[in-house]
Design a protein around this motif. Structure first.
Motif, PDB file in Angstrom:
ATOM      1  N   GLU A 132       0.863  -1.396   0.061  1.00 46.20           N
ATOM      2  CA  GLU A 132      -0.016   0.330  -0.137  1.00 46.20           C
ATOM      3  C   GLU A 132       0.671   1.232  -0.001  1.00 46.20           C
ATOM      4  N   ALA A 133       1.850   1.355   0.648  1.00 47.42           N
ATOM      5  CA  ALA A 133       2.840   2.299   0.930  1.00 47.42           C
ATOM      6  C   ALA A 133       3.448   2.779  -0.548  1.00 47.42           C
ATOM      7  N   LEU A 134       3.685   1.833  -1.381  1.00 51.48           N
ATOM      8  CA  LEU A 134       4.189   2.169  -2.500  1.00 51.48           C
ATOM      9  C   LEU A 134       3.141   2.393  -3.791  1.00 51.48           C
ATOM     10  N   ARG A 135       1.934   2.064  -3.627  1.00 52.03           N
ATOM     11  CA  ARG A 135       1.069   2.187  -4.529  1.00 52.03           C
ATOM     12  C   ARG A 135       0.942   3.511  -5.164  1.00 52.03           C
ATOM     13  N   VAL A 136       1.115   3.463  -6.481  1.00 48.25           N
ATOM     14  CA  VAL A 136       1.317   4.760  -7.489  1.00 48.25           C
ATOM     15  C   VAL A 136      -0.006   5.663  -7.375  1.00 48.25           C
ATOM     16  N   VAL A 137       0.106   6.716  -7.013  1.00 50.89           N
ATOM     17  CA  VAL A 137      -0.929   7.777  -6.972  1.00 50.89           C
ATOM     18  C   VAL A 137      -0.720   8.926  -7.810  1.00 50.89           C
ATOM     19  N   ASN A 138      -1.553   9.065  -8.947  1.00 49.50           N
ATOM     20  CA  ASN A 138      -1.552  10.223  -9.714  1.00 49.50           C
ATOM     21  C   ASN A 138      -2.045  11.417  -9.074  1.00 49.50           C
ATOM     22  N   LEU A 139      -1.426  12.353  -8.561  1.00 45.35           N
ATOM     23  CA  LEU A 139      -1.972  13.539  -7.705  1.00 45.35           C
ATOM     24  C   LEU A 139      -2.946  14.448  -8.370  1.00 45.35           C
ATOM     25  N   LEU A 140      -2.682  14.414  -9.769  1.00 46.13           N
ATOM     26  CA  LEU A 140      -3.531  15.134 -10.720  1.00 46.13           C
ATOM     27  C   LEU A 140      -4.915  14.636 -10.636  1.00 46.13           C
ATOM     28  N   HIS A 141      -5.127  13.447 -10.572  1.00 42.67           N
ATOM     29  CA  HIS A 141      -6.261  12.752 -10.750  1.00 42.67           C
ATOM     30  C   HIS A 141      -7.048  12.461  -9.476  1.00 42.67           C
ATOM     31  N   GLU A 142      -6.314  12.032  -8.299  1.00 44.13           N
ATOM     32  CA  GLU A 142      -6.985  11.653  -7.015  1.00 44.13           C
ATOM     33  C   GLU A 142      -7.347  13.011  -6.166  1.00 44.13           C
ATOM     34  N   ARG A 143      -8.601  13.665  -6.242  1.00 45.07           N
ATOM     35  CA  ARG A 143      -8.375  14.672  -5.307  1.00 45.07           C
ATOM     36  C   ARG A 143      -8.785  14.576  -3.824  1.00 45.07           C
ATOM     37  N   ASN A 144      -9.523  13.584  -3.672  1.00 41.83           N
ATOM     38  CA  ASN A 144      -9.703  13.206  -2.207  1.00 41.83           C
ATOM     39  C   ASN A 144      -8.717  12.345  -1.560  1.00 41.83           C
ATOM     40  N   LEU A 145      -7.646  12.821  -1.282  1.00 42.59           N
ATOM     41  CA  LEU A 145      -6.469  12.276  -0.569  1.00 42.59           C
ATOM     42  C   LEU A 145      -6.571  12.267   0.745  1.00 42.59           C
ATOM     43  N   LEU A 146      -7.258  13.185   1.632  1.00 46.64           N
ATOM     44  CA  LEU A 146      -7.101  12.994   3.069  1.00 46.64           C
ATOM     45  C   LEU A 146      -7.851  11.801   3.331  1.00 46.64           C
ATOM     46  N   PRO A 147      -7.287  11.018   4.451  1.00 45.82           N
ATOM     47  CA  PRO A 147      -7.918  10.151   4.977  1.00 45.82           C
ATOM     48  C   PRO A 147      -8.945  10.357   5.801  1.00 45.82           C
ATOM     49  N   PRO A 148     -10.203   9.906   5.760  1.00 44.16           N
ATOM     50  CA  PRO A 148     -11.286  10.185   6.693  1.00 44.16           C
ATOM     51  C   PRO A 148     -11.158  10.713   8.107  1.00 44.16           C
ATOM     52  N   SER A 149     -10.384   9.418   8.753  1.00 44.22           N
ATOM     53  CA  SER A 149      -9.866   9.663   9.944  1.00 44.22           C
ATOM     54  C   SER A 149      -8.350   9.696  10.094  1.00 44.22           C
ATOM     55  N   PRO A 150      -7.775  10.573  11.210  1.00 46.69           N
ATOM     56  CA  PRO A 150      -6.211  11.040  11.028  1.00 46.69           C
ATOM     57  C   PRO A 150      -5.611   9.681  10.780  1.00 46.69           C
ATOM     58  N   MET A 151      -4.231   9.900  10.304  1.00 52.50           N
ATOM     59  CA  MET A 151      -3.153   8.944  10.041  1.00 52.50           C
ATOM     60  C   MET A 151      -2.527   8.525  11.029  1.00 52.50           C
ATOM     61  N   PRO A 152      -2.271   7.242  11.356  1.00 50.46           N
ATOM     62  CA  PRO A 152      -1.149   6.746  12.279  1.00 50.46           C
ATOM     63  C   PRO A 152       0.305   6.902  11.805  1.00 50.46           C
ATOM     64  N   ALA A 153       1.148   7.029  12.637  1.00 49.31           N
ATOM     65  CA  ALA A 153       2.734   6.968  12.302  1.00 49.31           C
ATOM     66  C   ALA A 153       2.985   5.609  11.329  1.00 49.31           C
ATOM     67  N   PRO A 154       3.677   5.545  10.447  1.00 51.75           N
ATOM     68  CA  PRO A 154       3.869   4.125   9.575  1.00 51.75           C
ATOM     69  C   PRO A 154       4.541   3.147  10.819  1.00 51.75           C
ATOM     70  N   THR A 155       4.549   1.894  10.637  1.00 50.43           N
ATOM     71  CA  THR A 155       4.930   0.963  11.404  1.00 50.43           C
ATOM     72  C   THR A 155       6.417   0.659  10.869  1.00 50.43           C
ATOM     73  N   PRO A 156       7.535   0.511  11.527  1.00 52.82           N
ATOM     74  CA  PRO A 156       8.610   0.068  10.902  1.00 52.82           C
ATOM     75  C   PRO A 156       8.560  -1.371  10.627  1.00 52.82           C
ATOM     76  N   CYS A 157       9.134  -1.929   9.489  1.00 53.57           N
ATOM     77  CA  CYS A 157       9.187  -3.291   9.179  1.00 53.57           C
ATOM     78  C   CYS A 157      10.218  -4.082   9.911  1.00 53.57           C
ATOM     79  N   LEU A 158       9.776  -4.365  11.258  1.00 53.34           N
ATOM     80  CA  LEU A 158      10.519  -5.348  11.852  1.00 53.34           C
ATOM     81  C   LEU A 158       9.967  -6.729  12.438  1.00 53.34           C
ATOM     82  N   PRO A 159      10.613  -7.616  12.832  1.00 54.29           N
ATOM     83  CA  PRO A 159      10.080  -8.949  13.338  1.00 54.29           C
ATOM     84  C   PRO A 159       9.084  -8.540  14.421  1.00 54.29           C
ATOM     85  N   GLN A 160       7.929  -9.171  14.552  1.00 58.57           N
ATOM     86  CA  GLN A 160       7.001  -9.042  15.360  1.00 58.57           C
ATOM     87  C   GLN A 160       7.467  -8.944  16.845  1.00 58.57           C
TER      88      GLN A 160
END
Length: 880
Positions: A132-160
């Motif tokens: 999901e983090a690397l899904r390509v987004v064309n910013l000129l086409h996608e107007r509603n980018l704001l998540p409806p609820s606020p964003m969590p900090a990304p989780t580092p990719c570490l063993p559980q």
């Protein structure tokens, strides 16, 4: 001289209790100073104080990254969170809270610690786990980018098992949650590498360890933490310098399980945030008492604002809640063209006022009776607070000798250290430190460069450095309707680790909303936790280095921040570089150690450790980008750039930051080239946040902005913890006339509605509705002209739109479901921050309507591009 690289002027320092790494008087390490006592086994090797910014390629002078480092920036205080209700998602990282039981760190003796994770970590290809983090987004086409609820900090990719014990991102987060293996890879990614900290944040659960042995690496002095590896029962390997250390005998016993022989189950190895009660070798002198000195402007201008009675009443109400113990001391100084001291010695029948009119050569009339024990002299202190407002009510004295009052206060506090709280209402115009107005009101909307962002005199900085050397922090409350030269006055707090509070146009009658803010802020200020004679050091794994600090402090040596006071509302940021390749490492760690004296006179050390994976592909670096942390760090860098170069330079640098990172992504990460402005999903909000910064009060041009307002906004961006700064950069907008219980939270038996976050564009507004804008330090309730009468009667208690009062700042407490929902939602937003955002109800005719509209970041204004136009500009630059 090296210690001074960020300060220009050595501190005349009675070094506080320091981290005993003996050679530098370096506070948090056992071993004492200057040869009187055992030496620490191996003194800590300081990284070279590289003051350059992030290495860059490209045109010279074009990037935020590469300006030389500057003195620690402006700041302002306001932000910590009581261990109260849950954080609002708008500012809350959805991460594990501290409230859970310590996770067991199952690591058999000899098993793999983070330093030997190669096979397990290599198998975790970051891309497969975060598409999901690397899904390509064309910013000129996608107007509603704001998540409806606020964003969590990304989780580092570490063993559980590592992930679940990692440091809470509200306390410690990195701009990149995957660290590049080499500096050249970082340069290629064109994103800043740095850390954002909120080290003294109010926490609801904090493990506290009392132990005669604090286990640290013998070589680099790192505190043992969850990310070290145990080679066997008796040896552990440091995760910062890789030295193998012995496990001390006492550490073999686990006080929690009361068992012997399981050092990896000790609380120090189970918790990424922990506090130690320090033994005596962490002190250079007995811990200081809590000492509070209040310095009050009593000129005609000050009396006219009416702040004095609010201050005195607030201190009377909260006097028993001041942090401290039986040794707590207080004192008062008032000033106009002369300095007035107050003898509060036990045995007097009433407080005695002593006036010193020779402000050129200031002296203390009775040095021993001006700072008194609060418990012994409480009645005299209360008498003084009751009489002060009347003492000066008829004054015609218009001058302000602030500089001399500060010199007097410094003399009084030097022997002990402590906290100075200054209340000032005008430009100081008499004696040392006198200032003249530098603002031309006609230039406020200038699109050209803004002048006078730097101090007019170094008097306040020099005094702050003297204060820092004697463990004194200075907090400034500026209550003024006129220009006060915050660029100069702010230095007194900036270099002494103090805070700045600013109440423009404060007046007890004409501006009741400001009075309410002042009262609420004062209560928090007087009663919040405080740490005295503190220092903080940030260490990182070998190969990484820290080169520029942001926040309020003095840099005493290359990596030791002097914090005469530390408060739970202060945030810090640091920029980093990669000095040696991290080829053979799977993870790196960062550790912040804060040594302080509690208000009860205990030496304590709070330690936070963060662990992040190392990657060798650009795709993985982008996948781990934390767009909020990047924005926060760029804002700090841009404030510095405005003062050392120019505001237009800082604005260009921010725009280039977006252009460069998206260019790098397009050229080096995208496999299939396609038209449009392309961003990875994790950076989709980056251009929006950069545009928001360009329109923020600190950096905007072409809009009338008072110089002090601009400087205060800069202070706040440098000093606020990230979660609060983000709301000031990009406010949250909600529709509130149709709140329901659907999806609501239940907090302490209150139902809190959870409306969606809307984009900041007028097209989201409707005349039939009402909207709440939360801009961090202020909230606006916008009422549409045709707003449903139900909302007007049930929430505002008025029959129709025309009846909404002009300066409404309090919602009536009505016994209706709508009123309860609206007040619960606003109250919940307010509860999550330590400062008090005022509320302004806005109609079409309101004076504040333009301010509300200026926060509509996505819309075009006369002087600034719309979001879509900004995207087109970025695309044009990227495709050059």
């Amino acid at each position: 001289p090296k210690a001074d690289a960020q300060c220009g002027g050595a501190v005349n320092s009675t070094l506080p209790p320091t981290e005993p790494d003996c050679q530098e008087g370096d506070i948090e390490c056992p071993g004492t100073m200057a040869g009187n006592g055992p030496q620490a086994p191996n003194s800590y090797n300081h990284v070279d104080n590289k003051m350059a910014g992030l290495p860059q390629s490209g045109q010279p002078g074009r990037h935020l990254g590469h300006y030389p480092s500057l003195p620690p920036g402006y700041q302002n205080t306001s932000a910590a969170q009581n261990a109260g209700p849950p954080m609002h998602p708008a500012i809350h990282a959805a991460t594990q809270p501290y409230t859970q039981a310590p996770q067991t760190y199952q690591q058999p003796p000899g098993g793999p610690g983070p330093a030997q994770l190669s096979p397990s970590l290599a198998a975790l290809s970051l891309q497969s786990s975060t598409p999901e983090a690397l899904r390509v987004v064309n910013l000129l086409h996608e107007r509603n980018l704001l998540p409806p609820s606020p964003m969590p900090a990304p989780t580092p990719c570490l063993p559980q098992d590592l992930q679940k014990i990692n440091c809470n991102p509200e306390v410690f987060r990195s701009t990149l949650t995957s660290i590049p293996q080499t500096q050249s890879l970082l340069n290629k990614a064109k994103m800043p590498l740095g850390l954002l900290l909120h080290p003294f944040k109010d926490l609801s659960q904090l493990p506290v360890v009392t132990s005669s042995t604090i286990v640290r690496c013998r070589s680099c002095r790192t505190y043992i933490n969850p990310f070290v590896s145990f080679l066997d029962q008796r040896r552990w390997k440091c995760n910062l310098c890789y030295r193998v250390n012995d496990v001390p005998e006492e550490f073999m016993y686990n006080p929690v399980s009361r068992s012997y022989g399981e050092p990896h189950k000790r609380p120090e190895v189970q918790n990424a945030t922990i506090e130690f009660i320090a033994p005596s070798e962490y002190m250079l002198r007995p811990p200081q008492p809590a000492v509070y000195l209040f310095i009050l402007d009593v000129s005609h201008n000050a009396v006219e604002t009416g702040y004095l009675s609010v201050f005195c009443q607030s201190l009377l109400d909260n006097i028993n809640a001041l942090p401290g113990d039986s040794r707590t001391k207080v004192g008062f100084i008032t000033f106009d063209s002369t300095i007035h001291f107050y003898n509060l010695q036990e045995g007097l029948s009433q407080p005695q006022m002593l006036i010193v009119s020779d402000i050129e050569d200031i002296f203390l009339p009775t040095p021993d009776s001006l700072l008194v024990n609060l418990n012994e002299c409480k009645e005299l202190v209360q008498d003084l607070l009751k009489s002060l407002p009347n003492l000066f009510e008829k004054t015609m004295e218009t001058q302000s000798a602030l500089g001399s009052a500060l010199q007097a206060a410094f003399k009084l506090l030097s022997p002990t250290g402590g906290r100075m709280s200054i209340f000032q209402t005008q430009l100081p115009n008499l004696g040392v430190g006198a200032l003249q107005s530098r603002e031309d009101p006609n230039q406020r909307a200038s699109a050209k460069d803004i002048q006078h962002l730097s101090p007019a005199t170094d008097f306040y900085k020099k005094l702050a450095l003297d204060c820092s050397g004697q463990q004194v922090a200075v907090d400034l409350f500026l209550l003024s309707s006129q220009y006060c030269d915050l660029a100069s006055l702010g230095c007194i707090s900036r270099y002494s680790a103090g805070s700045v509070y600013y109440y423009p146009s404060y007046h007890h009658q004409h501006n009741p909303a400001q009075v309410e803010c002042f009262q609420k802020d004062l209560k928090r200020y007087l009663t919040r936790k405080i740490g005295f004679e503190a220092v903080m050091r940030i260490r990182c794994t070998k190969g990484l280095s820290i080169h520029t600090f942001h926040g309020n402090f003095f840099v005493r040596s290359t990596d030791l921040l002097s914090l005469p006071n530390v408060n739970p509302d202060a945030g810090f940021a640091v920029q980093m570089s990669i000095e040696e390749n991290l080829d053979d490492m799977q993870v790196v760690s960062f550790q912040a150690a804060l040594l302080y004296t509690s208000s009860k006179g205990e030496r304590r050390i709070r330690v936070h450790t963060l662990c992040l994976p190392v990657v060798n592909s650009l795709a993985d670096i982008f996948a781990g980008a934390d767009v909020q942390a990047i924005t926060g760090l760029l804002a700090c860098m841009a404030v510095d750039r405005s003062a050392t170069a120019s505001l237009s330079d800082a604005r260009d640098a921010m725009t280039n930051a977006a252009i460069d990172s998206l260019t790098s992504y397009r050229q080096s990460v995208l496999t299939i080239q396609q038209p449009g402005l392309l961003a990875p999903a994790c950076l989709r909000l980056f251009p929006l946040f950069i545009l928001a910064l360009l329109k923020q009060k600190a950096f905007r041009t072409g809009t009338s902005t008072r110089l002090d307002d601009r400087l205060f906004a800069m202070c706040q961006l440098k000093y606020q913890p990230l979660v609060y700064a983000l709301l000031m950069i990009h406010p949250a907008l909600y529709r509130v006339d149709d709140l329901t219980d659907e999806g609501a939270l239940n907090v302490n038996d209150r139902t809190i509605p959870q409306p969606k976050v809307l984009q900041l564009s007028v097209e989201k507004l409707s005349r039939e509705a009402a909207f709440l804008m939360d801009a961090g330090t202020v909230m606006y309730l916008w009422i549409g002209r045709n707003c449903h009468p139900n909302f007007l009667t049930q929430v505002l208690g008025v029959p129709n739109y025309a009846a909404v009062p002009d300066n409404l700042y309090l919602l009536p407490e009505l016994d209706t479901a709508e009123s309860q929902r609206t007040r619960a939602f606003i109250g919940w937003l307010r509860d999550q921050r330590p400062f008090f955002p005022s509320l302004h109800v806005i109609r079409d005719e309101s004076q504040l309507k333009p301010t509300f509209m200026q926060n509509m970041i996505e819309d075009r204004t006369e002087s600034a591009l719309s979001y879509y136009e900004f995207l087109l500009h970025l695309q044009q630059q990227i495709s050059k």
